[in-house]
Design a protein around this motif. Sequence first.
Motif, PDB file in Angstrom:
ATOM      1  N   VAL A  72       0.850  -1.193   0.000  1.00 32.39           N
ATOM      2  CA  VAL A  72       0.000   0.000   0.000  1.00 32.39           C
ATOM      3  C   VAL A  72       0.881   1.235   0.000  1.00 32.39           C
ATOM      4  O   VAL A  72       1.793   1.366   0.828  1.00 32.39           O
ATOM      5  CB  VAL A  72      -0.941   0.031   1.227  1.00 32.39           C
ATOM      6  CG1 VAL A  72      -1.855   1.245   1.161  1.00 32.39           C
ATOM      7  CG2 VAL A  72      -1.745  -1.260   1.298  1.00 32.39           C
ATOM      8  N   GLN A  73       0.620   2.150  -0.931  1.00 31.91           N
ATOM      9  CA  GLN A  73       1.461   3.335  -1.070  1.00 31.91           C
ATOM     10  C   GLN A  73       0.616   4.585  -1.257  1.00 31.91           C
ATOM     11  O   GLN A  73      -0.387   4.580  -1.972  1.00 31.91           O
ATOM     12  CB  GLN A  73       2.388   3.161  -2.277  1.00 31.91           C
ATOM     13  CG  GLN A  73       3.324   4.349  -2.526  1.00 31.91           C
ATOM     14  CD  GLN A  73       4.355   4.059  -3.593  1.00 31.91           C
ATOM     15  OE1 GLN A  73       5.211   3.191  -3.409  1.00 31.91           O
ATOM     16  NE2 GLN A  73       4.270   4.749  -4.723  1.00 31.91           N
ATOM     17  N   LEU A  74       1.035   5.666  -0.614  1.00 35.50           N
ATOM     18  CA  LEU A  74       0.410   6.969  -0.758  1.00 35.50           C
ATOM     19  C   LEU A  74       1.220   7.783  -1.758  1.00 35.50           C
ATOM     20  O   LEU A  74       2.425   7.958  -1.597  1.00 35.50           O
ATOM     21  CB  LEU A  74       0.356   7.690   0.586  1.00 35.50           C
ATOM     22  CG  LEU A  74      -0.215   9.115   0.576  1.00 35.50           C
ATOM     23  CD1 LEU A  74      -1.692   9.101   0.196  1.00 35.50           C
ATOM     24  CD2 LEU A  74      -0.008   9.781   1.935  1.00 35.50           C
ATOM     25  N   ASP A  75       0.567   8.278  -2.827  1.00 33.93           N
ATOM     26  CA  ASP A  75       1.221   9.061  -3.877  1.00 33.93           C
ATOM     27  C   ASP A  75       0.688  10.481  -3.891  1.00 33.93           C
ATOM     28  O   ASP A  75      -0.524  10.708  -3.733  1.00 33.93           O
ATOM     29  CB  ASP A  75       0.978   8.435  -5.259  1.00 33.93           C
ATOM     30  CG  ASP A  75       1.697   7.099  -5.420  1.00 33.93           C
ATOM     31  OD1 ASP A  75       2.746   6.922  -4.781  1.00 33.93           O
ATOM     32  OD2 ASP A  75       1.221   6.258  -6.200  1.00 33.93           O
ATOM     33  N   MET A  76       1.587  11.445  -4.100  1.00 37.71           N
ATOM     34  CA  MET A  76       1.201  12.849  -4.225  1.00 37.71           C
ATOM     35  C   MET A  76       2.014  13.510  -5.329  1.00 37.71           C
ATOM     36  O   MET A  76       3.186  13.161  -5.539  1.00 37.71           O
ATOM     37  CB  MET A  76       1.416  13.602  -2.902  1.00 37.71           C
ATOM     38  CG  MET A  76       0.509  13.172  -1.772  1.00 37.71           C
ATOM     39  SD  MET A  76       0.832  14.100  -0.237  1.00 37.71           S
ATOM     40  CE  MET A  76       2.392  13.375   0.245  1.00 37.71           C
ATOM     41  N   GLN A  77       1.398  14.453  -6.038  1.00 32.13           N
ATOM     42  CA  GLN A  77       2.120  15.204  -7.060  1.00 32.13           C
ATOM     43  C   GLN A  77       1.562  16.612  -7.190  1.00 32.13           C
ATOM     44  O   GLN A  77       0.351  16.810  -7.227  1.00 32.13           O
ATOM     45  CB  GLN A  77       2.047  14.507  -8.416  1.00 32.13           C
ATOM     46  CG  GLN A  77       2.750  15.299  -9.530  1.00 32.13           C
ATOM     47  CD  GLN A  77       2.915  14.504 -10.803  1.00 32.13           C
ATOM     48  OE1 GLN A  77       3.520  13.431 -10.791  1.00 32.13           O
ATOM     49  NE2 GLN A  77       2.377  15.007 -11.907  1.00 32.13           N
ATOM     50  N   LEU A  78       2.469  17.565  -7.269  1.00 29.32           N
ATOM     51  CA  LEU A  78       2.145  18.954  -7.583  1.00 29.32           C
ATOM     52  C   LEU A  78       2.832  19.258  -8.901  1.00 29.32           C
ATOM     53  O   LEU A  78       4.057  19.135  -9.013  1.00 29.32           O
ATOM     54  CB  LEU A  78       2.644  19.900  -6.487  1.00 29.32           C
ATOM     55  CG  LEU A  78       2.507  21.395  -6.787  1.00 29.32           C
ATOM     56  CD1 LEU A  78       1.030  21.794  -6.843  1.00 29.32           C
ATOM     57  CD2 LEU A  78       3.254  22.224  -5.742  1.00 29.32           C
ATOM     58  N   ASP A  79       2.053  19.629  -9.918  1.00 32.66           N
ATOM     59  CA  ASP A  79       2.664  19.954 -11.208  1.00 32.66           C
ATOM     60  C   ASP A  79       2.065  21.236 -11.769  1.00 32.66           C
ATOM     61  O   ASP A  79       0.955  21.647 -11.423  1.00 32.66           O
ATOM     62  CB  ASP A  79       2.511  18.796 -12.196  1.00 32.66           C
ATOM     63  CG  ASP A  79       1.067  18.406 -12.454  1.00 32.66           C
ATOM     64  OD1 ASP A  79       0.337  19.192 -13.082  1.00 32.66           O
ATOM     65  OD2 ASP A  79       0.674  17.291 -12.047  1.00 32.66           O
ATOM     66  N   PHE A  80       2.822  21.863 -12.636  1.00 34.36           N
ATOM     67  CA  PHE A  80       2.383  23.104 -13.271  1.00 34.36           C
ATOM     68  C   PHE A  80       3.066  23.214 -14.625  1.00 34.36           C
ATOM     69  O   PHE A  80       4.080  22.557 -14.899  1.00 34.36           O
ATOM     70  CB  PHE A  80       2.719  24.316 -12.397  1.00 34.36           C
ATOM     71  CG  PHE A  80       4.168  24.407 -12.004  1.00 34.36           C
ATOM     72  CD1 PHE A  80       5.065  25.161 -12.749  1.00 34.36           C
ATOM     73  CD2 PHE A  80       4.643  23.733 -10.880  1.00 34.36           C
ATOM     74  CE1 PHE A  80       6.406  25.235 -12.377  1.00 34.36           C
ATOM     75  CE2 PHE A  80       5.975  23.800 -10.506  1.00 34.36           C
ATOM     76  CZ  PHE A  80       6.857  24.557 -11.265  1.00 34.36           C
ATOM     77  N   GLY A  81       2.490  24.034 -15.498  1.00 34.80           N
ATOM     78  CA  GLY A  81       3.076  24.191 -16.820  1.00 34.80           C
ATOM     79  C   GLY A  81       2.223  25.029 -17.732  1.00 34.80           C
ATOM     80  O   GLY A  81       1.265  25.696 -17.314  1.00 34.80           O
TER      81      GLY A  81
END
Length: 348
Positions: free
Chosen positions: A321-330
Amino acid sequence: MKKVLLSTTAIVAAGLLVTSVAYAQDEEMAEEEMMAEEEMMAEEEMMEEAMMAEPVSVGISGSMRVAASTSTDDGSPDLFEHLEPVISGSATMDNGLTFGVAAYIDASGTWFDPGVAYDRRITISGAFGEIAVGAIKGARAGSRKASAGATSSFGINGPYYGGIAATVATDGTGFGAGTRDDKILYTSPAVGGIQVGVSYAPDGAVPDDGTPAVNDQIAAALTFTQGLGDASVSINVGYETADEGGASPTDLNAGASVSVGDITVSGGMRDSSDGNGMESMRTDIGAVAAMGALSVSAGWGSTDTADMYALGAAYPLGEGVQLDMQLDFGDDGSDEWVQFMIGTAVNF
């Protein structure tokens, strides 16, 4: 004289008694050995019968992911889910060859790259390498190097289990020959760190837009990997071409990956052409670092019309079990965006 005869008789009797006891013991030991041998033979027969009854080992694995996202392009947050079971089996012959089968099933229909979801193949592997036949990626696409990322749910190249897919760098369709049609793929064993792959698809599916099908799809790739202590480097180059209604679309990939301890930096480029003057250049690069259980990453990807920057983090909540997070912009050429995605991946 009489006393001597009595003594001699007693000695002979004692000898006969000892001999008979020893013989009995030997006979008993022989019977025990025969019984043990019979038990071993029975166990071997049972194992052979079990192997004959179940010659192929079958397993079910896969993943389930849920993700939520919010971005400046959406009026409200979005929620996504994706279930991908994998059915696999294998059997090893007496000659050392291993036959395998695998089918990746898309159970949700929300996959950003449908090609990955419908991978199904049969493989034959041995000392010569591996031969795979089925609906699979070709040698170029299957071995390409791309931006490293911490998460399994997001990234510069996806997969996007949520959020907007503003740009897909060295992956995706492009203008080239990359498709996932039925094909045969050969991958050699690594010799001196060098591994070669070649693939061929005789016929391709007719696209929905009515354009000609991609036929005679040929791809080749070469990968060199070398390790030194806790460091390793891997370099890859791949090429693919096909026949599309008289045109010859092409794809060229080149990339590299360098790992030192808990840090990995990787990236690549893809130059694709439709064979009629339309071309596309895509590049990406990223780095991922392990900080104990936490993994963090930073990446950049670019196409002809968009640039994307992403910061990611992954943390295990438990086994599988894994918690994933991402902040992206462009910027996609017509609009700028900022988005945040969070999700949980459960692998089984």
